[in-house]
Design a protein around this motif. Sequence first.
Motif, PDB file in Angstrom:
ATOM      1  N   TRP A 186       0.856  -1.183   0.000  1.00 15.71           N
ATOM      2  CA  TRP A 186       0.000   0.000   0.000  1.00 15.71           C
ATOM      3  C   TRP A 186       0.894   1.235   0.000  1.00 15.71           C
ATOM      4  O   TRP A 186       1.823   1.353   0.823  1.00 15.71           O
ATOM      5  CB  TRP A 186      -0.888   0.006   1.237  1.00 15.71           C
ATOM      6  N   ASP A 218       1.286   5.681  -1.601  1.00 19.18           N
ATOM      7  CA  ASP A 218       0.716   6.852  -2.260  1.00 19.18           C
ATOM      8  C   ASP A 218       1.816   7.554  -3.038  1.00 19.18           C
ATOM      9  O   ASP A 218       2.955   7.660  -2.554  1.00 19.18           O
ATOM     10  CB  ASP A 218       0.101   7.804  -1.230  1.00 19.18           C
ATOM     11  N   SER A 230      -3.727   0.837  -3.340  1.00 24.79           N
ATOM     12  CA  SER A 230      -3.926   2.289  -3.225  1.00 24.79           C
ATOM     13  C   SER A 230      -4.129   2.741  -1.789  1.00 24.79           C
ATOM     14  O   SER A 230      -4.808   2.073  -1.001  1.00 24.79           O
ATOM     15  CB  SER A 230      -5.145   2.704  -4.055  1.00 24.79           C
ATOM     16  N   PHE A 231      -3.556   3.910  -1.503  1.00 21.61           N
ATOM     17  CA  PHE A 231      -3.727   4.558  -0.201  1.00 21.61           C
ATOM     18  C   PHE A 231      -3.488   6.047  -0.424  1.00 21.61           C
ATOM     19  O   PHE A 231      -2.408   6.429  -0.875  1.00 21.61           O
ATOM     20  CB  PHE A 231      -2.728   4.001   0.809  1.00 21.61           C
ATOM     21  N   GLU A 232      -4.474   6.878  -0.133  1.00 20.87           N
ATOM     22  CA  GLU A 232      -4.297   8.327  -0.272  1.00 20.87           C
ATOM     23  C   GLU A 232      -3.952   8.950   1.078  1.00 20.87           C
ATOM     24  O   GLU A 232      -4.675   8.755   2.050  1.00 20.87           O
ATOM     25  CB  GLU A 232      -5.571   8.969  -0.786  1.00 20.87           C
ATOM     26  N   PRO A 247      -7.019  11.962   1.318  1.00 24.65           N
ATOM     27  CA  PRO A 247      -8.246  11.571   0.623  1.00 24.65           C
ATOM     28  C   PRO A 247      -9.272  12.700   0.611  1.00 24.65           C
ATOM     29  O   PRO A 247      -9.384  13.478   1.557  1.00 24.65           O
ATOM     30  CB  PRO A 247      -8.740  10.372   1.438  1.00 24.65           C
ATOM     31  N   HIS A 264      -4.135   6.967  -8.781  1.00 28.04           N
ATOM     32  CA  HIS A 264      -4.454   5.621  -8.284  1.00 28.04           C
ATOM     33  C   HIS A 264      -5.433   4.914  -9.218  1.00 28.04           C
ATOM     34  O   HIS A 264      -5.312   3.697  -9.448  1.00 28.04           O
ATOM     35  CB  HIS A 264      -5.028   5.704  -6.875  1.00 28.04           C
ATOM     36  N   ARG A 276     -11.080   2.735  -3.636  1.00 25.91           N
ATOM     37  CA  ARG A 276     -11.720   2.760  -2.321  1.00 25.91           C
ATOM     38  C   ARG A 276     -11.655   1.401  -1.633  1.00 25.91           C
ATOM     39  O   ARG A 276     -11.502   1.315  -0.403  1.00 25.91           O
ATOM     40  CB  ARG A 276     -13.178   3.221  -2.458  1.00 25.91           C
ATOM     41  N   GLU A 326      -8.358   1.003  -0.031  1.00 29.20           N
ATOM     42  CA  GLU A 326      -8.243   1.835   1.164  1.00 29.20           C
ATOM     43  C   GLU A 326      -9.041   1.243   2.326  1.00 29.20           C
ATOM     44  O   GLU A 326      -8.590   1.296   3.480  1.00 29.20           O
ATOM     45  CB  GLU A 326      -8.684   3.260   0.831  1.00 29.20           C
TER      46      GLU A 326
END
Length: 224
Positions: free
Chosen positions: A6, A8, A40-42, A45, A102, A173, A176
């Motif tokens: 994971w 960003d 994915s990881f923001e 977000p 992403h 999403r 995440e």
Amino acid sequence: MRVEIWSDIACPFCYLGKSRFERALAGFPQRDRVEVVFRSFELDPGRDKGDVAPVLDMLVGKYGISPEQAAANERGIGEQAAELGLGYRTEGRDHGSTFDLHRLLHYAADQGAHGPERQAALLDAFFRGNFAEEESVYNDDERLVALAVEAGLDADGVRAVLADPAAYAEAVRADEREAAQLGATGVPFFVLDRRFGVSGAQPVEVFAQALDQAWAAAEASPAS
């Protein structure tokens, strides 16, 4: 064995951690039997696509530090990047939403047999574009198209994804949500065969040890 990472694109430690992990993997005897999947990881977000600001301003506001301390931190990260042979601009970079990036990484992964290769190449292109090159990756769709083409993707396909805000949005999403379920509150976050987790841009030796431990555990108790 599967390794899920994971990360960003806006995270400098993800940039460093990916390089250190790859060095460990290169020295792992079973490296040809390791599947690497990027998730994915923001870090930010919900940020609006048009909300782009200088990195130093973001660091000052987010962490409550002085501009001088923010600049010093950036120089320190730049020194770590240089040790790995990575380019890193310590001044003049900006920060923005990474959601579209992403989405494109998931599109790249969805390219059939070439998916893993395309995704890895695109992530490298995004990291390089964000940290080492002058032209911004934020709020500039044609910049993303150019980087994606470098990674072997079709320009029209990339534009179609960017034009459709729903394309691959749920995939982002879902990654995440899964990170939250696994207890990840920051990135990079590495999960090895769903047996071991490693947080942060750890030294190469730590990643090498984790690979050895995960492989040994899998050999001792193979999946049914």
